[in-house]
Design a protein around this motif. Structure first.
Motif, PDB file in Angstrom:
ATOM      1  N   ASP A  13     -44.826  58.972  -6.056  1.00 45.70           N
ATOM      2  CA  ASP A  13     -44.317  57.771  -6.175  1.00 45.70           C
ATOM      3  C   ASP A  13     -42.374  57.684  -6.059  1.00 45.70           C
ATOM      4  OD1 ASP A  13     -44.298  59.218  -8.162  1.00 45.70           O
ATOM      5  OD2 ASP A  13     -44.863  58.625  -9.258  1.00 45.70           O
ATOM      6  N   GLU A  14     -42.261  56.695  -6.394  1.00 46.80           N
ATOM      7  CA  GLU A  14     -40.697  56.745  -6.723  1.00 46.80           C
ATOM      8  C   GLU A  14     -39.901  57.467  -7.906  1.00 46.80           C
ATOM      9  OE1 GLU A  14     -37.238  53.440  -7.987  1.00 46.80           O
ATOM     10  OE2 GLU A  14     -39.226  52.756  -8.127  1.00 46.80           O
ATOM     11  N   LEU A  15     -40.388  57.878  -9.048  1.00 47.48           N
ATOM     12  CA  LEU A  15     -39.758  59.295  -9.912  1.00 47.48           C
ATOM     13  C   LEU A  15     -40.011  60.722  -8.675  1.00 47.48           C
ATOM     14  CD1 LEU A  15     -39.643  60.640 -12.109  1.00 47.48           C
ATOM     15  CD2 LEU A  15     -41.862  60.356 -12.833  1.00 47.48           C
ATOM     16  N   GLU A  16     -41.059  60.892  -7.914  1.00 44.42           N
ATOM     17  CA  GLU A  16     -40.665  62.138  -7.293  1.00 44.42           C
ATOM     18  C   GLU A  16     -39.818  61.843  -6.069  1.00 44.42           C
ATOM     19  OE1 GLU A  16     -44.133  65.494  -5.437  1.00 44.42           O
ATOM     20  OE2 GLU A  16     -43.787  63.260  -4.513  1.00 44.42           O
ATOM     21  N   TYR A  17     -39.892  60.888  -5.737  1.00 46.30           N
ATOM     22  CA  TYR A  17     -38.679  60.525  -4.732  1.00 46.30           C
ATOM     23  C   TYR A  17     -37.895  60.706  -5.405  1.00 46.30           C
ATOM     24  CZ  TYR A  17     -35.852  58.547  -1.062  1.00 46.30           C
ATOM     25  OH  TYR A  17     -35.073  57.961  -0.059  1.00 46.30           O
ATOM     26  N   ILE A  18     -36.647  60.702  -6.292  1.00 44.62           N
ATOM     27  CA  ILE A  18     -35.438  60.341  -6.904  1.00 44.62           C
ATOM     28  C   ILE A  18     -35.640  61.908  -7.275  1.00 44.62           C
ATOM     29  CG2 ILE A  18     -34.252  59.857  -9.304  1.00 44.62           C
ATOM     30  CD1 ILE A  18     -35.614  57.216  -8.861  1.00 44.62           C
ATOM     31  N   GLN A  19     -36.534  62.927  -7.616  1.00 44.07           N
ATOM     32  CA  GLN A  19     -36.733  64.030  -7.918  1.00 44.07           C
ATOM     33  C   GLN A  19     -36.275  64.800  -6.609  1.00 44.07           C
ATOM     34  OE1 GLN A  19     -40.068  64.980  -9.217  1.00 44.07           O
ATOM     35  NE2 GLN A  19     -40.077  64.353 -12.073  1.00 44.07           N
TER      36      GLN A  19
END
Length: 91
Positions: free
Chosen positions: A37-43
């Motif tokens: 999701d977006e959270l993992e992408y940003i991480q």
């Protein structure tokens, strides 16, 4: 979509999408590019911003883990037959 503030958050649970929504559309796009999701992408991309189509809010472009890019249409790409494949994570 709200995200946990802890940048090392792991999902507590996962379910499958049952119907198409804007959130499911964007999750579909992240998952095609190899992210939960977006959270993992940003991480993984260390704070990289997510390009979005202004009119729809759908994700426009994502950088994959091999540094190539996925470009997405401003229209819906997750068809009804693909909705059940989308994983929805809870943090």
């Amino acid at each position: 979509m709200s995200f946990a503030t802890d940048h090392n958050s792991k999902p507590k649970s996962m379910s499958r999408a049952r119907k198409w929504t804007m959130e499911v559309e964007n999750l579909f796009r992240f998952q095609l590019a190899g992210y939960r999701d977006e959270l993992e992408y940003i991480q993984v991309k260390q704070g990289a911003s997510v390009d979005r189509w202004q009119e729809s809010g759908f994700v426009k472009r994502l950088q994959r883990r091999d540094d190539t890019f996925y470009y997405y249409s401003r229209k819906r790409e997750c068809q009804d037959g693909d909705v059940h494949r989308v994983k929805v994570y809870v943090y």
